[in-house]
Write a protein that holds these residues in place. Structure first.
Motif, short mmCIF file in Angstrom:
data_model
loop_
_atom_site.label_atom_id
_atom_site.label_comp_id
_atom_site.label_asym_id
_atom_site.label_seq_id
_atom_site.Cartn_x
_atom_site.Cartn_y
_atom_site.Cartn_z
N CYS A 130 0.83 -1.21 0.00
CA CYS A 130 0.00 0.00 0.00
C CYS A 130 0.87 1.26 0.00
O CYS A 130 0.53 2.26 -0.66
CB CYS A 130 -0.93 0.01 1.21
SG CYS A 130 -2.31 -1.15 1.07
N LEU A 179 2.16 1.86 -3.54
CA LEU A 179 1.10 2.41 -4.38
C LEU A 179 0.87 3.89 -4.07
O LEU A 179 0.71 4.71 -4.98
CB LEU A 179 -0.20 1.63 -4.18
CG LEU A 179 -0.20 0.16 -4.64
CD1 LEU A 179 -1.51 -0.51 -4.29
CD2 LEU A 179 0.04 0.08 -6.14
N PHE A 180 0.86 4.24 -2.79
CA PHE A 180 0.64 5.63 -2.37
C PHE A 180 1.77 6.53 -2.85
O PHE A 180 1.52 7.62 -3.42
CB PHE A 180 0.52 5.69 -0.85
CG PHE A 180 0.41 7.08 -0.31
CD1 PHE A 180 -0.79 7.77 -0.37
CD2 PHE A 180 1.52 7.71 0.25
CE1 PHE A 180 -0.89 9.07 0.13
CE2 PHE A 180 1.43 9.00 0.74
CZ PHE A 180 0.23 9.69 0.68
N ILE A 226 4.00 6.06 -5.30
CA ILE A 226 4.07 6.20 -6.77
C ILE A 226 2.94 7.08 -7.28
O ILE A 226 3.13 7.90 -8.19
CB ILE A 226 4.05 4.82 -7.44
CG1 ILE A 226 5.35 4.06 -7.10
CG2 ILE A 226 3.89 4.94 -8.95
CD1 ILE A 226 5.40 2.65 -7.62
N LYS A 227 1.76 6.97 -6.70
CA LYS A 227 0.63 7.80 -7.13
C LYS A 227 0.89 9.28 -6.85
O LYS A 227 0.57 10.15 -7.68
CB LYS A 227 -0.66 7.36 -6.41
CG LYS A 227 -1.87 8.17 -6.83
CD LYS A 227 -3.11 7.77 -6.05
CE LYS A 227 -4.31 8.65 -6.46
NZ LYS A 227 -5.52 8.34 -5.68
N LYS A 228 1.49 9.57 -5.69
CA LYS A 228 1.67 10.97 -5.27
C LYS A 228 2.92 11.61 -5.86
O LYS A 228 3.06 12.84 -5.80
CB LYS A 228 1.75 11.04 -3.73
CG LYS A 228 0.45 10.69 -3.03
CD LYS A 228 -0.63 11.72 -3.30
CE LYS A 228 -1.90 11.43 -2.53
NZ LYS A 228 -2.97 12.42 -2.82
N GLN A 245 5.03 12.53 -9.02
CA GLN A 245 4.93 12.64 -10.48
C GLN A 245 6.16 12.08 -11.18
O GLN A 245 6.06 11.49 -12.26
CB GLN A 245 4.73 14.12 -10.86
CG GLN A 245 4.34 14.33 -12.31
CD GLN A 245 2.97 13.77 -12.65
OE1 GLN A 245 2.08 13.78 -11.83
NE2 GLN A 245 2.83 13.28 -13.89
N HIS A 268 6.19 8.39 -12.36
CA HIS A 268 5.22 7.93 -13.36
C HIS A 268 5.97 7.52 -14.62
O HIS A 268 5.90 8.17 -15.67
CB HIS A 268 4.18 9.01 -13.65
CG HIS A 268 3.29 9.29 -12.47
ND1 HIS A 268 2.25 10.19 -12.50
CD2 HIS A 268 3.27 8.76 -11.21
CE1 HIS A 268 1.64 10.22 -11.33
NE2 HIS A 268 2.25 9.36 -10.53
N TYR A 274 8.11 1.96 -12.73
CA TYR A 274 7.26 2.08 -11.54
C TYR A 274 5.82 1.67 -11.83
O TYR A 274 5.11 1.25 -10.92
CB TYR A 274 7.35 3.50 -10.98
CG TYR A 274 8.77 3.85 -10.59
CD1 TYR A 274 9.35 3.28 -9.46
CD2 TYR A 274 9.55 4.68 -11.39
CE1 TYR A 274 10.66 3.57 -9.11
CE2 TYR A 274 10.86 4.97 -11.05
CZ TYR A 274 11.41 4.41 -9.91
OH TYR A 274 12.71 4.66 -9.57
N TYR A 275 5.39 1.77 -13.09
CA TYR A 275 4.08 1.22 -13.45
C TYR A 275 4.07 -0.30 -13.25
O TYR A 275 3.09 -0.86 -12.75
CB TYR A 275 3.73 1.56 -14.90
CG TYR A 275 3.46 3.02 -15.17
CD1 TYR A 275 2.82 3.82 -14.22
CD2 TYR A 275 3.83 3.61 -16.37
CE1 TYR A 275 2.57 5.15 -14.46
CE2 TYR A 275 3.58 4.95 -16.62
CZ TYR A 275 2.96 5.72 -15.66
OH TYR A 275 2.70 7.05 -15.89
N VAL A 296 3.83 -1.00 -9.66
CA VAL A 296 2.43 -0.87 -9.22
C VAL A 296 1.67 -2.16 -9.50
O VAL A 296 0.92 -2.66 -8.65
CB VAL A 296 1.75 0.32 -9.92
CG1 VAL A 296 0.24 0.26 -9.76
CG2 VAL A 296 2.28 1.63 -9.36
#
Length: 310
Positions: free
Chosen positions: A43, A46-47, A49-51, A53, A56, A60-61, A64
């Motif tokens: 978790c 995921l947090f 990598i999402k936050k 930029q 991205h 890292y995809y 995820v």
């Protein structure tokens, strides 16, 4: 439910750790720690990598995808495993068992494919750094992700139906705290050659081939690094590769080994069978976030920035 000679049990009985039933409450402590590590670690990835930029990117995809797959595996096995250790809840309905089995196998196949995609991504990034952005675009990564999911779901779709067509002998005790295809089919009275051959062919043609290509990718990566990098860079890259290879081996060897044990290892002690199963399903989801986070300076820095803001 009887229908002539056809018999299908209404439920199966799952097994904890054979011979150590009296210690299940104590044994649940390390299992809880591993599950908690897996849930929090994945978790967190995921947090972060999402936050962030800057994360991205294709590498890292894929991370995820791996984290989501690991969370799925944890959530598939956690209720039944801890249910046995805490409350001795061993019973699972026949259809519920087949559903759990299907998702465990699908997620395992997806994880295998994601690890291959990550190895391929690293190979392209190291061997062809200038072409990497044009080869692995965001659209390409999405297509790879969809292909991975479809391959796992379609190739394993016949398995539940192959099990439902069998007649069972009245034995209902499984070898694990979760449902596993070879384990279920071994309870059948009918001819299981189709199940054996289909399961083995699918395993070798997907997971087996993934493992071979992952090994080849890391061999080529190491060869490229040794040939091009300075001594310090070479040592750093080799250190990262070794840790990633260890994570791959911890997943693939128990997974393939467990399938072989159920098919051919009739004289293997039950405790060995159980330990291999837990190593395959619990250790990798807990280990992957640690390895891929510690070895990625970008994720470490993003995590530290997030903690400072808190």
């Amino acid at each position: 439910e009887f229908n002539g000679s056809f018999y299908q049990p209404s439920a199966f009985l799952m097994m904890g750790i054979p011979g150590l039933e009296a210690l299940h409450h104590w044994i649940s402590i390390p299992f809880c720690a591993l599950y908690l590590t897996a849930l929090l670690g994945n978790c967190t990835i995921l947090f972060i990598i999402k936050k962030t930029q800057s994360l991205h990117e294709p590498m890292y995809y894929f991370l995820v995808m791996l984290a989501v797959t690991d969370l799925g595996l944890v959530l598939c096995t956690l209720p039944t495993t801890l249910g046995i250790f805490w409350f001795n809840m061993r019973r699972i309905g026949f259809d519920a068992c087949l559903t759990q089995m299907y998702f465990i196998h699908v997620l395992s196949f997806i994880e295998s494919s994601v690890l291959l995609a990550m190895a391929f991504d690293r190979f392209i990034a190291i061997s062809h750094p200038l072409r990497h952005p044009s080869i692995l675009t965001k659209t390409t990564v999405i297509k790879i992700g969809l292909a991975i999911i479809l391959r796992g779901m379609v190739s394993l779709l016949p398995i539940p139906f192959l099990l439902k067509r069998l007649t069972y002998c009245g034995k209902t005790e499984l070898s694990h705290s979760f449902c596993f295809h070879p384990d279920i089919m071994n309870l059948a009275c009918a001819d299981i050659k189709v199940n054996v051959f289909y399961g083995l062919i699918i395993l070798l043609s997907t997971v087996g081939m993934d493992f071979v290509f992952i090994v080849l990718s890391y061999i080529l990566i190491i060869k490229t690094v040794v040939g091009l990098a300075t001594k310090e860079e070479c040592f750093k890259a080799l250190n990262t590769c070794v840790s990633h290879i260890c994570a791959v081996l911890v997943f693939f060897i128990p997974m393939i080994g467990l399938s072989m044990i159920h098919r051919f290892g009739k004289n293997i002690p039950p405790l060995v069978n159980t330990l291999v199963a837990y190593t395959y399903l619990i250790i990798p989801p807990a280990l992957n976030p640690i390895i891929y986070s510690i070895k990625s300076s970008h994720i470490r820095e993003a995590l530290l920035r997030a903690l400072r803001r808190k």
